[in-house]
Write a protein that holds these residues in place. Structure first.
Motif, PDB file in Angstrom:
ATOM      1  N   THR A  32       0.840  -1.207   0.000  1.00  0.00           N
ATOM      2  CA  THR A  32       0.000   0.000   0.000  1.00  0.00           C
ATOM      3  C   THR A  32       0.874   1.256   0.000  1.00  0.00           C
ATOM      4  OG1 THR A  32      -0.096  -0.060   2.404  1.00  0.00           O
ATOM      5  CG2 THR A  32      -1.923  -1.105   1.248  1.00  0.00           C
ATOM      6  N   LEU A  33       2.179   1.102  -0.328  1.00  0.00           N
ATOM      7  CA  LEU A  33       3.070   2.269  -0.370  1.00  0.00           C
ATOM      8  C   LEU A  33       2.810   3.076  -1.650  1.00  0.00           C
ATOM      9  CD1 LEU A  33       6.429   0.697   0.886  1.00  0.00           C
ATOM     10  CD2 LEU A  33       4.534   1.620   2.219  1.00  0.00           C
ATOM     11  N   CYS A  34       3.339   4.296  -1.705  1.00  0.00           N
ATOM     12  CA  CYS A  34       3.148   5.145  -2.887  1.00  0.00           C
ATOM     13  C   CYS A  34       3.777   4.463  -4.108  1.00  0.00           C
ATOM     14  CB  CYS A  34       3.862   6.485  -2.724  1.00  0.00           C
ATOM     15  SG  CYS A  34       3.421   7.392  -1.258  1.00  0.00           S
ATOM     16  N   ALA A  35       3.149   4.631  -5.267  1.00  0.00           N
ATOM     17  CA  ALA A  35       3.727   4.064  -6.497  1.00  0.00           C
ATOM     18  C   ALA A  35       5.088   4.708  -6.732  1.00  0.00           C
ATOM     19  CB  ALA A  35       2.796   4.346  -7.665  1.00  0.00           C
ATOM     20  N   GLY A  36       6.118   3.890  -6.956  1.00  0.00           N
ATOM     21  CA  GLY A  36       7.462   4.417  -7.201  1.00  0.00           C
ATOM     22  C   GLY A  36       8.322   4.507  -5.955  1.00  0.00           C
ATOM     23  N   CYS A  37       7.790   4.156  -4.794  1.00  0.00           N
ATOM     24  CA  CYS A  37       8.569   4.187  -3.543  1.00  0.00           C
ATOM     25  C   CYS A  37       9.723   3.190  -3.627  1.00  0.00           C
ATOM     26  CB  CYS A  37       7.663   3.824  -2.362  1.00  0.00           C
ATOM     27  SG  CYS A  37       8.568   3.711  -0.801  1.00  0.00           S
ATOM     28  N   GLY A  38      10.927   3.645  -3.250  1.00  0.00           N
ATOM     29  CA  GLY A  38      12.092   2.759  -3.293  1.00  0.00           C
ATOM     30  C   GLY A  38      11.914   1.517  -2.431  1.00  0.00           C
ATOM     31  N   HIS A  39      11.155   1.630  -1.353  1.00  0.00           N
ATOM     32  CA  HIS A  39      10.999   0.494  -0.425  1.00  0.00           C
ATOM     33  C   HIS A  39      10.417  -0.737  -1.139  1.00  0.00           C
ATOM     34  CE1 HIS A  39      11.918   3.524   2.417  1.00  0.00           C
ATOM     35  NE2 HIS A  39      10.791   3.614   3.089  1.00  0.00           N
ATOM     36  N   ASP A  40       9.509  -0.508  -2.121  1.00  0.00           N
ATOM     37  CA  ASP A  40       8.914  -1.658  -2.827  1.00  0.00           C
ATOM     38  C   ASP A  40       9.971  -2.414  -3.644  1.00  0.00           C
ATOM     39  OD1 ASP A  40       6.286  -1.645  -1.922  1.00  0.00           O
ATOM     40  OD2 ASP A  40       5.617  -0.235  -3.461  1.00  0.00           O
ATOM     41  N   GLY A  67       7.048   2.765  10.489  1.00  0.00           N
ATOM     42  CA  GLY A  67       7.403   3.631   9.364  1.00  0.00           C
ATOM     43  C   GLY A  67       6.917   2.964   8.080  1.00  0.00           C
ATOM     44  N   CYS A  68       7.002   3.681   6.959  1.00  0.00           N
ATOM     45  CA  CYS A  68       6.643   3.045   5.673  1.00  0.00           C
ATOM     46  C   CYS A  68       7.561   1.838   5.471  1.00  0.00           C
ATOM     47  CB  CYS A  68       6.830   4.025   4.523  1.00  0.00           C
ATOM     48  SG  CYS A  68       5.770   5.469   4.613  1.00  0.00           S
ATOM     49  N   SER A  69       8.865   2.022   5.756  1.00  0.00           N
ATOM     50  CA  SER A  69       9.836   0.932   5.623  1.00  0.00           C
ATOM     51  C   SER A  69       9.455  -0.248   6.513  1.00  0.00           C
ATOM     52  CB  SER A  69      11.223   1.444   5.994  1.00  0.00           C
ATOM     53  OG  SER A  69      11.136   2.433   7.016  1.00  0.00           O
ATOM     54  N   ASN A 139      16.787   3.675   3.642  1.00  0.00           N
ATOM     55  CA  ASN A 139      17.198   5.032   3.994  1.00  0.00           C
ATOM     56  C   ASN A 139      16.740   6.051   2.943  1.00  0.00           C
ATOM     57  OD1 ASN A 139      18.543   7.259   4.943  1.00  0.00           O
ATOM     58  ND2 ASN A 139      20.541   6.258   5.099  1.00  0.00           N
ATOM     59  N   ASN A 140      15.707   6.828   3.288  1.00  0.00           N
ATOM     60  CA  ASN A 140      15.217   7.855   2.350  1.00  0.00           C
ATOM     61  C   ASN A 140      15.464   9.273   2.866  1.00  0.00           C
ATOM     62  OD1 ASN A 140      13.342   7.888   4.382  1.00  0.00           O
ATOM     63  ND2 ASN A 140      11.679   7.021   3.169  1.00  0.00           N
ATOM     64  N   GLY A 141      16.121   9.384   4.015  1.00  0.00           N
ATOM     65  CA  GLY A 141      16.471  10.710   4.541  1.00  0.00           C
ATOM     66  C   GLY A 141      15.273  11.527   4.984  1.00  0.00           C
ATOM     67  N   TYR A 143      11.182  11.259   7.344  1.00  0.00           N
ATOM     68  CA  TYR A 143      10.121  10.458   7.969  1.00  0.00           C
ATOM     69  C   TYR A 143       8.979  10.384   6.946  1.00  0.00           C
ATOM     70  CZ  TYR A 143      12.144  11.288  12.686  1.00  0.00           C
ATOM     71  OH  TYR A 143      12.950  11.343  13.800  1.00  0.00           O
ATOM     72  N   GLY A 144       8.938   9.320   6.173  1.00  0.00           N
ATOM     73  CA  GLY A 144       7.921   9.219   5.122  1.00  0.00           C
ATOM     74  C   GLY A 144       6.512   9.060   5.684  1.00  0.00           C
ATOM     75  N   LEU A 145       6.358   8.128   6.617  1.00  0.00           N
ATOM     76  CA  LEU A 145       5.020   7.777   7.099  1.00  0.00           C
ATOM     77  C   LEU A 145       4.303   8.970   7.733  1.00  0.00           C
ATOM     78  CD1 LEU A 145       3.103   5.264   7.407  1.00  0.00           C
ATOM     79  CD2 LEU A 145       3.867   5.164   9.767  1.00  0.00           C
ATOM     80  N   PRO A 217      14.807   6.127  -2.350  1.00  0.00           N
ATOM     81  CA  PRO A 217      14.132   7.427  -2.454  1.00  0.00           C
ATOM     82  C   PRO A 217      12.649   7.408  -2.092  1.00  0.00           C
ATOM     83  CG  PRO A 217      15.555   7.054  -4.345  1.00  0.00           C
ATOM     84  CD  PRO A 217      15.505   5.749  -3.596  1.00  0.00           C
ATOM     85  N   CYS A 218      12.254   8.462  -1.368  1.00  0.00           N
ATOM     86  CA  CYS A 218      10.838   8.674  -1.022  1.00  0.00           C
ATOM     87  C   CYS A 218      10.286   9.624  -2.080  1.00  0.00           C
ATOM     88  CB  CYS A 218      10.745   9.295   0.370  1.00  0.00           C
ATOM     89  SG  CYS A 218       9.114   9.944   0.779  1.00  0.00           S
ATOM     90  N   VAL A 219       9.472   9.098  -2.980  1.00  0.00           N
ATOM     91  CA  VAL A 219       8.997   9.925  -4.103  1.00  0.00           C
ATOM     92  C   VAL A 219       8.010  10.995  -3.638  1.00  0.00           C
ATOM     93  CG1 VAL A 219       9.419   8.251  -5.940  1.00  0.00           C
ATOM     94  CG2 VAL A 219       7.251   8.173  -4.702  1.00  0.00           C
ATOM     95  N   ALA A 220       7.411  10.800  -2.475  1.00  0.00           N
ATOM     96  CA  ALA A 220       6.412  11.770  -2.005  1.00  0.00           C
ATOM     97  C   ALA A 220       7.050  12.970  -1.322  1.00  0.00           C
ATOM     98  CB  ALA A 220       5.435  11.082  -1.051  1.00  0.00           C
ATOM     99  N   PHE A 221       8.163  12.768  -0.569  1.00  0.00           N
ATOM    100  CA  PHE A 221       8.656  13.872   0.266  1.00  0.00           C
ATOM    101  C   PHE A 221      10.130  14.224   0.107  1.00  0.00           C
ATOM    102  CE2 PHE A 221       5.031  12.066   2.645  1.00  0.00           C
ATOM    103  CZ  PHE A 221       4.217  13.197   2.629  1.00  0.00           C
ATOM    104  N   ASN A 222      10.954  13.383  -0.527  1.00  0.00           N
ATOM    105  CA  ASN A 222      12.385  13.728  -0.504  1.00  0.00           C
ATOM    106  C   ASN A 222      13.122  13.354  -1.787  1.00  0.00           C
ATOM    107  OD1 ASN A 222      14.571  14.895   0.840  1.00  0.00           O
ATOM    108  ND2 ASN A 222      15.304  12.929   1.614  1.00  0.00           N
TER     109      ASN A 222
END
Ligand SMILES: Cc1ncc(C[n+]2csc(CCOP(=O)(O)OP(=O)(O)O)c2C)c(N)n1
Ligand code: SF4
Ligand SMILES: [Mg+2]
Length: 351
Positions: A32-40, A67-69, A139-141, A143-145, A217-222
């Motif tokens: 359920t993470l954002c499309a393009g999130c590095g974590h996936d 966290g999202c991670s 590590n996306n630098g 707090y994504g969640l 990379p966090c595509v939504a915030f960083n």
């Protein structure tokens, strides 16, 4: 809703591993993470590594914080044990579980917020105790969640979505792990599956604390130009010091490298790490020179990736505690509670 079950349909041509399981058996719920999130992408690399190693799902324990991670263990190996703990507390749960059952394979997934702020005091002791675990920081630098606050790995000058600039210097988790005595330290990039999958396989087989910092990379915030954790920055500044082939004991060496560029590290169980050296002056078995190299490249704005340090022959937590070979949760009552006479003898030995 934090997870959605995947449909169970399997394509008949899917290849099975030595356990008769296909890659689908190593998947989990729908992300359920954002499309393009590095974590996936990291989840996909973990799935591939576990499938290729033919790890029995019931022998795996997945642990995380918040966290999202830390949501991602739900997205791989549904048939494994799992514990989604409190924020920053994954290492304590992993240490307890590992103390009780040393036979399981432990994968801890954490974030830069989870491990470098609230959980820093937890992470450092897991490393210095050489707890046998694959410890991944996604590590996306940021707090994504919780919607984009700076984390302890945010870069100086990095901009939040609202335009504020970060002024605090970042913690580099790889330097920290090296200083703490971790016996397997690597860094990779979520967008580099070819590098990440063998690193994960080698880390799972490593008999100690295997730490991988994955820039994700966090595509939504960083994912902005000021961040060293953006897709563009990592692609432009990736200094890969080696490429890894991981071979379990039974596998023949098939890779063909030019002489002088290959280094073989034999692990405790006979498995071999074959390192194709890209930076010829880099020695991943020398902790001090690894630290110096990383600092030098960091000063030039480069992100060093690959297997950065490995010490194959070092005792883990159980070795130093002198615990029995059998997992504690498999011992009978007479072994766990040997009686008054044994207790008196034990106490006498400590007077
Ligand atoms: C005790 C506690 N404090 C704060 C929070 C709020 N919180 C949830 S996730 C999070 C940070 C997550 O950042 P990170 O570990 O980097 O994961 P990401 O979402 O970036 O993958 C925070 C501060 C919490 N859940 N519990
Ligand atoms: S907020 Fe960032 S870290 Fe969280 S799912 Fe979206 S892209 Fe990934
Ligand atoms: Mg984060």
């Amino acid at each position: 809703m934090s997870y959605i079950k995947k449909p169970v349909a399997r394509h008949p041509s899917l290849q099975a591993n030595s356990l008769g399981l296909t890659v689908r058996d190593y998947e989990g719920s729908m992300s359920t993470l954002c499309a393009g999130c590095g974590h996936d992408s990291i989840t996909a690399a973990i799935v591939k590594a576990l499938y290729e190693l033919a790890i029995p799902p019931h022998m795996l324990a997945k642990l995380s914080g918040i966290g999202c991670s830390s949501k991602t263990p739900t997205y791989f190996v549904s048939g494994a044990h799992g514990f989604n703990s409190a924020h920053g507390r994954m290492p304590a749960i992993a240490t307890g579980a590992n103390a009780a059952n040393r036979d399981l394979i432990y994968i801890g997934v954490s974030g830069d917020g989870d491990s470098l702020s609230i959980g820093l005091g937890q992470m450092v002791h897991a490393m210095r105790r050489n707890l046998r675990i694959l410890y991944v920081i996604e590590n996306n630098g940021v707090y994504g969640l919780t919607k984009g606050q700076f984390s302890a790995s945010s870069d100086v000058g990095s901009k939040s979505k609202r335009g504020e600039k970060n002024t605090q210097p970042p913690i580099d988790p790889v330097m920290l792990a090296l200083n703490l005595g971790a016996t397997f330290v690597a860094r990779s990039f979520s967008g580099d599956k070819a590098q990440l999958v063998p690193l994960i396989k080698a880390a799972i087989e490593h008999k100690g604390a295997a730490f991988i910092d994955v820039v994700s990379p966090c595509v939504a915030f960083n994912n902005n130009p000021e961040s060293t954790k953006s897709f563009d920055y990592v692609r432009a500044h990736n200094d890969a010091v080696n490429q890894l082939d991981f071979m379990v004991e039974r596998e023949a060496i098939t890779a063909d490298y030019a002489p002088g560029t290959v280094e073989t590290v034999v692990q405790h169980d006979g498995s071999r790490l074959r390192l194709h050296k890209l930076a010829l002056d880099y020695d991943p078995t020398d902790r001090i020179s690894a630290l110096t190299y990383l600092q030098r490249r960091h000063a030039q704005g480069e992100i060093v990736t690959g297997l950065l340090f490995v010490e194959a022959d070092h005792g883990d937590l159980h070795h130093f505690l002198g615990t029995v070979d059998d997992p504690l949760n498999g011992l009978g009552e007479s072994e766990l509670c040997p009686g008054l006479e044994a207790l008196e003898k034990f106490n006498a030995a400590h007077r």
